[in-house]
Design a protein around this motif. Sequence first.
Motif, PDB file in Angstrom:
ATOM      1  N   HIS A  48       0.833  -1.205   0.000  1.00 38.37           N
ATOM      2  CA  HIS A  48       0.000   0.000   0.000  1.00 38.37           C
ATOM      3  C   HIS A  48       0.863   1.249   0.000  1.00 38.37           C
ATOM      4  CE1 HIS A  48      -3.662  -2.235   0.693  1.00 38.37           C
ATOM      5  NE2 HIS A  48      -3.023  -2.935   1.596  1.00 38.37           N
ATOM      6  N   HIS A  49       0.849   1.942  -1.100  1.00 37.22           N
ATOM      7  CA  HIS A  49       1.656   3.157  -1.124  1.00 37.22           C
ATOM      8  C   HIS A  49       0.899   4.367  -1.616  1.00 37.22           C
ATOM      9  CE1 HIS A  49       5.296   1.355   0.247  1.00 37.22           C
ATOM     10  NE2 HIS A  49       4.937   0.309  -0.448  1.00 37.22           N
ATOM     11  N   ALA A  50      -0.388   4.183  -1.736  1.00 39.94           N
ATOM     12  CA  ALA A  50      -1.175   5.292  -2.252  1.00 39.94           C
ATOM     13  C   ALA A  50      -1.154   6.462  -1.270  1.00 39.94           C
ATOM     14  CB  ALA A  50      -2.598   4.825  -2.496  1.00 39.94           C
ATOM     15  N   HIS A  51      -1.121   6.154  -0.009  1.00 40.49           N
ATOM     16  CA  HIS A  51      -1.214   7.205   0.995  1.00 40.49           C
ATOM     17  C   HIS A  51      -0.151   7.008   2.055  1.00 40.49           C
ATOM     18  CE1 HIS A  51      -5.024   8.820  -0.422  1.00 40.49           C
ATOM     19  NE2 HIS A  51      -5.201   7.594  -0.864  1.00 40.49           N
ATOM     20  N   LEU A  63      -2.203   0.772   8.050  1.00 40.44           N
ATOM     21  CA  LEU A  63      -2.058   1.371   6.727  1.00 40.44           C
ATOM     22  C   LEU A  63      -3.108   0.799   5.769  1.00 40.44           C
ATOM     23  CD1 LEU A  63      -0.397   3.406   5.210  1.00 40.44           C
ATOM     24  CD2 LEU A  63       1.260   1.619   4.676  1.00 40.44           C
ATOM     25  N   TYR A  66      -6.406   2.497   6.353  1.00 38.70           N
ATOM     26  CA  TYR A  66      -6.430   3.853   5.779  1.00 38.70           C
ATOM     27  C   TYR A  66      -6.598   3.804   4.257  1.00 38.70           C
ATOM     28  CZ  TYR A  66      -5.310   8.809   5.411  1.00 38.70           C
ATOM     29  OH  TYR A  66      -5.378  10.155   5.165  1.00 38.70           O
ATOM     30  N   ASN A  67      -5.830   2.947   3.634  1.00 41.85           N
ATOM     31  CA  ASN A  67      -5.913   2.851   2.177  1.00 41.85           C
ATOM     32  C   ASN A  67      -7.235   2.277   1.708  1.00 41.85           C
ATOM     33  OD1 ASN A  67      -3.457   3.905   0.977  1.00 41.85           O
ATOM     34  ND2 ASN A  67      -2.445   2.381   2.249  1.00 41.85           N
ATOM     35  N   ASN A  68      -7.782   1.356   2.485  1.00 45.26           N
ATOM     36  CA  ASN A  68      -9.084   0.805   2.105  1.00 45.26           C
ATOM     37  C   ASN A  68     -10.185   1.846   2.255  1.00 45.26           C
ATOM     38  OD1 ASN A  68      -8.323  -1.770   1.222  1.00 45.26           O
ATOM     39  ND2 ASN A  68      -8.109  -2.479   3.340  1.00 45.26           N
ATOM     40  N   ALA A  70      -9.677   5.002   1.886  1.00 47.72           N
ATOM     41  CA  ALA A  70      -9.446   5.891   0.740  1.00 47.72           C
ATOM     42  C   ALA A  70     -10.018   5.278  -0.539  1.00 47.72           C
ATOM     43  CB  ALA A  70      -7.952   6.166   0.578  1.00 47.72           C
ATOM     44  N   GLY A  71      -9.898   3.973  -0.649  1.00 51.55           N
ATOM     45  CA  GLY A  71     -10.376   3.280  -1.852  1.00 51.55           C
ATOM     46  C   GLY A  71     -11.889   3.285  -2.003  1.00 51.55           C
ATOM     47  N   ASN A 328      -3.791  14.518  -0.109  1.00 51.24           N
ATOM     48  CA  ASN A 328      -3.778  13.064  -0.218  1.00 51.24           C
ATOM     49  C   ASN A 328      -4.154  12.401   1.108  1.00 51.24           C
ATOM     50  OD1 ASN A 328      -3.581  10.894  -1.913  1.00 51.24           O
ATOM     51  ND2 ASN A 328      -1.413  10.521  -1.494  1.00 51.24           N
TER      52      ASN A 328
END
Length: 416
Positions: A48-51, A63, A66-68, A70-71, A328
């Motif tokens: 996961h590197h989107a955020h 992490l 958080y990314n999920n 965001a998704g 972001n």
Amino acid sequence: MLLTRLNFRPVAVLLMMSSLLLGCDNQAPAPKAAPGATVTAAEPAATHHAHKLTDKFASAETLALYNNLAGLRGKHMLFGHEDSLAYGVNWEGDLDRSDVRDVTGSNPALYGWELGGLELGHEKNLDGVNFKQMQEWIKAGYSRGGVITISWHMYSPVSGGNSWDKTPTVHDIIPGGSKHDTLKAYLDTFVAFNEGLAVTDAAGKKHYIPIIFRPWHEHNGDWFWWGKGNASEQDYIALWQFTVKYLRDEKGLHNLIYAYSPDRSRIDLAKFESDYFFAYPGDEYVDVIGLDNYWDVGHGSNTASADEQKAGLVASLKGIVKIAQVRNKIAALTETGNNRLTIPNFWTERILNPILAGEEAQQITYMMVWRNANSEREKSEQFFAPYTGQATAEDFKTFFAHPYVLFESELPKMYQ
Ligand code: BMA
């Protein structure tokens, strides 16, 4: 599907791995383990590197959460409820019940819990919730795939009064202040509480339940000792930054996502950003661009028409979505609700339809309503989610059934 295909293409795998490594923000030294604290997962999740989180050593699960979140933006919003499992308007003492579930058949997707009183060594929080039991409820919600958020109506380390005691406190508890050690000792009670939130997964790996931690909320209002008028902007920022640095860097907590949540009633929509950023601790210290908005959903002191309020809700959500996008980060309606639910069709008319009317407001990732106080014990009528038979219960079922709104039973895997 994609991964299976890549498995047969060594070049593609190599390319993918090198881009992941390049994307890794893993240059900093390993985090300092706190004395006595058992810290898991010092390595950021490789996939996961989107955020980025304020904590570059956030655990893989944290992490992933958080990314999920965001998704889900633009497609879904999680519904949350404070103290949902602890008591309801007409019941108390059941260990596995929720007014939300009584009405819809599902628990909320997000569980709010509150620490006020923990810092004083109390067994129960300021609303009568036993802390040991709270840990069990947090674990139970997490094991079902739910999301946890925690707030803290901390008692003043200076006066001993509750969070509504306006005795100036903040200047004395930040670094250099005469009561700074008391603040540390208070924060240590959360570190100890968090120790009780360690779980072992099926593979035998120990980790801590990810928590969206929302301290020092509604600071642009004047009702808490950390609020406007009772603390300077500079001191508030120092308090927030110290809180993050202490928990993350000194105590080694890597399961926290930090949520900032000013109150809408003290924001002028005409200058949303400048008001929102009153005493903002900085992008390096905030993960969730939150907003507490009771104002636009029928607050008793708001004389604006329903249409004006709906427009206010949308504008305020657009405001946080825009701020989050540029940075972001994710945006969330961290607290909302209509006390005692007196507005007909509240859920569809005042929440869902306004949020879905445009493309921007629907980018918020979650919303949470406040607690359903037990009317007998508290001798008061205070509730924000319907209970069986309540006037908005049917409308709440419509809200529940809408694909945009996620309850626990509908959640995708949030921790992978
Ligand atoms: C407030 C009210 C209070 C409660 C406090 C902390 O908004 O619900 O009754 O004590 O939150 O949960």
